[in-house]
Design a protein around this motif. Sequence first.
Motif, PDB file in Angstrom:
ATOM      1  N   VAL A   1      43.055   0.366  64.038  1.00 24.09           N
ATOM      2  CA  VAL A   1      41.902   0.021  63.208  1.00 24.09           C
ATOM      3  C   VAL A   1      42.282   0.143  61.736  1.00 24.09           C
ATOM      4  O   VAL A   1      41.921  -0.691  60.904  1.00 24.09           O
ATOM      5  N   ASN A   2      43.026   1.206  61.408  1.00 28.90           N
ATOM      6  CA  ASN A   2      43.567   1.449  60.071  1.00 28.90           C
ATOM      7  C   ASN A   2      44.723   2.444  60.228  1.00 28.90           C
ATOM      8  O   ASN A   2      45.281   2.558  61.331  1.00 28.90           O
ATOM      9  N   GLY A   3      45.084   3.163  59.174  1.00 34.39           N
ATOM     10  CA  GLY A   3      46.201   4.102  59.265  1.00 34.39           C
ATOM     11  C   GLY A   3      45.875   5.400  59.956  1.00 34.39           C
ATOM     12  O   GLY A   3      46.774   6.234  60.147  1.00 34.39           O
ATOM     13  N   ASP A   4      44.608   5.604  60.347  1.00 30.68           N
ATOM     14  CA  ASP A   4      44.205   6.854  61.000  1.00 30.68           C
ATOM     15  C   ASP A   4      43.750   6.677  62.444  1.00 30.68           C
ATOM     16  O   ASP A   4      43.876   7.610  63.251  1.00 30.68           O
ATOM     17  N   PHE A   5      43.188   5.519  62.785  1.00 31.47           N
ATOM     18  CA  PHE A   5      42.586   5.324  64.106  1.00 31.47           C
ATOM     19  C   PHE A   5      43.213   4.130  64.833  1.00 31.47           C
ATOM     20  O   PHE A   5      43.525   3.110  64.211  1.00 31.47           O
ATOM     21  N   MET A   6      43.344   4.264  66.143  1.00 33.66           N
ATOM     22  CA  MET A   6      43.826   3.177  66.991  1.00 33.66           C
ATOM     23  C   MET A   6      43.031   3.168  68.295  1.00 33.66           C
ATOM     24  O   MET A   6      42.726   4.230  68.862  1.00 33.66           O
ATOM     25  N   LEU A   7      42.703   1.961  68.776  1.00 40.01           N
ATOM     26  CA  LEU A   7      41.994   1.784  70.032  1.00 40.01           C
ATOM     27  C   LEU A   7      42.939   1.266  71.101  1.00 40.01           C
ATOM     28  O   LEU A   7      43.853   0.486  70.814  1.00 40.01           O
ATOM     29  N   ARG A   8      42.716   1.700  72.347  1.00 48.36           N
ATOM     30  CA  ARG A   8      43.521   1.219  73.473  1.00 48.36           C
ATOM     31  C   ARG A   8      42.620   1.026  74.687  1.00 48.36           C
ATOM     32  O   ARG A   8      41.765   1.872  74.987  1.00 48.36           O
ATOM     33  N   GLY A   9      42.832  -0.090  75.383  1.00 42.63           N
ATOM     34  CA  GLY A   9      42.147  -0.341  76.646  1.00 42.63           C
ATOM     35  C   GLY A   9      43.153  -0.358  77.781  1.00 42.63           C
ATOM     36  O   GLY A   9      44.228  -0.953  77.655  1.00 42.63           O
ATOM     37  N   VAL A  10      42.831   0.298  78.909  1.00 44.33           N
ATOM     38  CA  VAL A  10      43.764   0.487  80.022  1.00 44.33           C
ATOM     39  C   VAL A  10      43.112   0.028  81.322  1.00 44.33           C
ATOM     40  O   VAL A  10      41.946   0.341  81.587  1.00 44.33           O
ATOM     41  N   VAL A  11      43.882  -0.709  82.140  1.00 43.74           N
ATOM     42  CA  VAL A  11      43.476  -1.042  83.505  1.00 43.74           C
ATOM     43  C   VAL A  11      44.619  -0.646  84.430  1.00 43.74           C
ATOM     44  O   VAL A  11      45.783  -0.986  84.175  1.00 43.74           O
ATOM     45  N   GLN A  12      44.306   0.104  85.486  1.00 43.82           N
ATOM     46  CA  GLN A  12      45.346   0.532  86.432  1.00 43.82           C
ATOM     47  C   GLN A  12      44.969   0.146  87.862  1.00 43.82           C
ATOM     48  O   GLN A  12      43.810   0.265  88.259  1.00 43.82           O
ATOM     49  N   THR A  13      45.954  -0.327  88.609  1.00 46.87           N
ATOM     50  CA  THR A  13      45.790  -0.592  90.039  1.00 46.87           C
ATOM     51  C   THR A  13      46.767   0.284  90.817  1.00 46.87           C
ATOM     52  O   THR A  13      47.723   0.817  90.250  1.00 46.87           O
ATOM     53  N   ARG A  14      46.541   0.406  92.122  1.00 41.40           N
ATOM     54  CA  ARG A  14      47.410   1.220  92.967  1.00 41.40           C
ATOM     55  C   ARG A  14      47.453   0.637  94.370  1.00 41.40           C
ATOM     56  O   ARG A  14      46.574  -0.144  94.771  1.00 41.40           O
ATOM     57  N   LYS A  15      48.470   1.028  95.100  1.00 43.64           N
ATOM     58  CA  LYS A  15      48.574   0.636  96.500  1.00 43.64           C
ATOM     59  C   LYS A  15      47.754   1.608  97.343  1.00 43.64           C
ATOM     60  O   LYS A  15      47.888   2.827  97.210  1.00 43.64           O
ATOM     61  N   THR A  16      46.895   1.061  98.219  1.00 43.82           N
ATOM     62  CA  THR A  16      46.120   1.879  99.144  1.00 43.82           C
ATOM     63  C   THR A  16      46.296   1.332 100.558  1.00 43.82           C
ATOM     64  O   THR A  16      47.003   0.348 100.784  1.00 43.82           O
ATOM     65  N   GLU A  17      45.623   1.958 101.521  1.00 43.61           N
ATOM     66  CA  GLU A  17      45.698   1.476 102.896  1.00 43.61           C
ATOM     67  C   GLU A  17      45.082   0.087 103.042  1.00 43.61           C
ATOM     68  O   GLU A  17      45.447  -0.662 103.939  1.00 43.61           O
ATOM     69  N   ASP A  18      44.158  -0.248 102.145  1.00 48.66           N
ATOM     70  CA  ASP A  18      43.452  -1.525 102.246  1.00 48.66           C
ATOM     71  C   ASP A  18      44.079  -2.642 101.428  1.00 48.66           C
ATOM     72  O   ASP A  18      43.884  -3.822 101.731  1.00 48.66           O
ATOM     73  N   SER A  19      44.811  -2.279 100.364  1.00 46.45           N
ATOM     74  CA  SER A  19      45.308  -3.306  99.461  1.00 46.45           C
ATOM     75  C   SER A  19      46.528  -2.807  98.697  1.00 46.45           C
ATOM     76  O   SER A  19      46.641  -1.617  98.407  1.00 46.45           O
ATOM     77  N   ASP A  20      47.413  -3.740  98.372  1.00 50.81           N
ATOM     78  CA  ASP A  20      48.540  -3.414  97.497  1.00 50.81           C
ATOM     79  C   ASP A  20      48.146  -3.456  96.030  1.00 50.81           C
ATOM     80  O   ASP A  20      48.926  -3.037  95.169  1.00 50.81           O
ATOM     81  N   LEU A  21      46.938  -3.954  95.733  1.00 47.28           N
ATOM     82  CA  LEU A  21      46.503  -4.133  94.351  1.00 47.28           C
ATOM     83  C   LEU A  21      45.042  -3.702  94.227  1.00 47.28           C
ATOM     84  O   LEU A  21      44.186  -4.465  93.800  1.00 47.28           O
ATOM     85  N   ASP A  22      44.773  -2.468  94.573  1.00 45.18           N
ATOM     86  CA  ASP A  22      43.416  -1.937  94.534  1.00 45.18           C
ATOM     87  C   ASP A  22      43.129  -1.369  93.140  1.00 45.18           C
ATOM     88  O   ASP A  22      43.938  -0.615  92.588  1.00 45.18           O
ATOM     89  N   LEU A  23      41.984  -1.726  92.558  1.00 45.46           N
ATOM     90  CA  LEU A  23      41.625  -1.221  91.238  1.00 45.46           C
ATOM     91  C   LEU A  23      41.491   0.300  91.286  1.00 45.46           C
ATOM     92  O   LEU A  23      40.749   0.853  92.096  1.00 45.46           O
ATOM     93  N   ASP A  24      42.218   0.978  90.415  1.00 45.30           N
ATOM     94  CA  ASP A  24      42.188   2.436  90.348  1.00 45.30           C
ATOM     95  C   ASP A  24      41.177   2.911  89.311  1.00 45.30           C
ATOM     96  O   ASP A  24      40.261   3.668  89.610  1.00 45.30           O
ATOM     97  N   TYR A  25      41.340   2.446  88.065  1.00 43.15           N
ATOM     98  CA  TYR A  25      40.396   2.836  87.021  1.00 43.15           C
ATOM     99  C   TYR A  25      40.520   1.904  85.822  1.00 43.15           C
ATOM    100  O   TYR A  25      41.494   1.177  85.657  1.00 43.15           O
TER     101      TYR A  25
END
Length: 238
Positions: A64-88
């Motif tokens: 945003v400037n020299g003091d603040f920064m924003l970050r957006g994160v999307v993570q998936t994981r392998k589960t018993e139901d899917s190789d690409l299951d949304l984690d968070y």
Amino acid sequence: MIIRRLAPTVLLLLLFAAAPVLAQNTGGVFGPVVNPSDQALQYRFTYDPDLDGWAQRLHYEKAVNGDFMLRGVVQTRKTEDSDLDLDYVQGELFWDLSEDDAPWRTGLRFDLRVRNGSRPEMLGINWMNQWSLANGYSARFLVLTAIEDGDNARDGVLLQTRASLYRRFGQGPLWGLELYNSYGSTDDLGGFDEQRHQIGPAASFRIGDGRSLYTNVLLGLTDITPDAELRFWFTQKF
């Protein structure tokens, strides 16, 4: 002066609120430094060969400037139901509290994580520290805290620490050692063997035009920690 004035507030916040190590650890030993021109896209992949499990993460960050920064994160994981299951999905705000030329840099990162399914949301506050040392070495130390809210939320404060030591030799790769410690909840802290601790070497390679490749092997130090995790990150800076 600002650091000294804020120190009591920081310590108080750390008692009440960054997320524990997951089955596949995609976290990093992140630093507090924010530059006004910072902007990057990063893909992360972590693989556990014993469980044949993996997690993938994509995030975008912009100052945003020299003091603040924003970050957006999307993570998936392998589960018993899917190789690409949304984690968070997670939103992060970095706050650089230090002077630009200081040998010790410090700051805070605020996290809000929304999880898939019936798992609870998380609110985190992380304290970041970075030192410029002699002979080209640099070190980082983090304190991560989080509280959960919603269905199946754990009581207490979830506590982690992370640390790293790095050095670049000439114009070559950046070589280092990283340590990850997840202690569990302050409501019921177990002994060392009941906690998750990982350590391992890492290297970061410049591959041109603002691109870099990070590789890391984490070795488990306790029985409940994965024996080994292989991690690869690809970063494009703009």
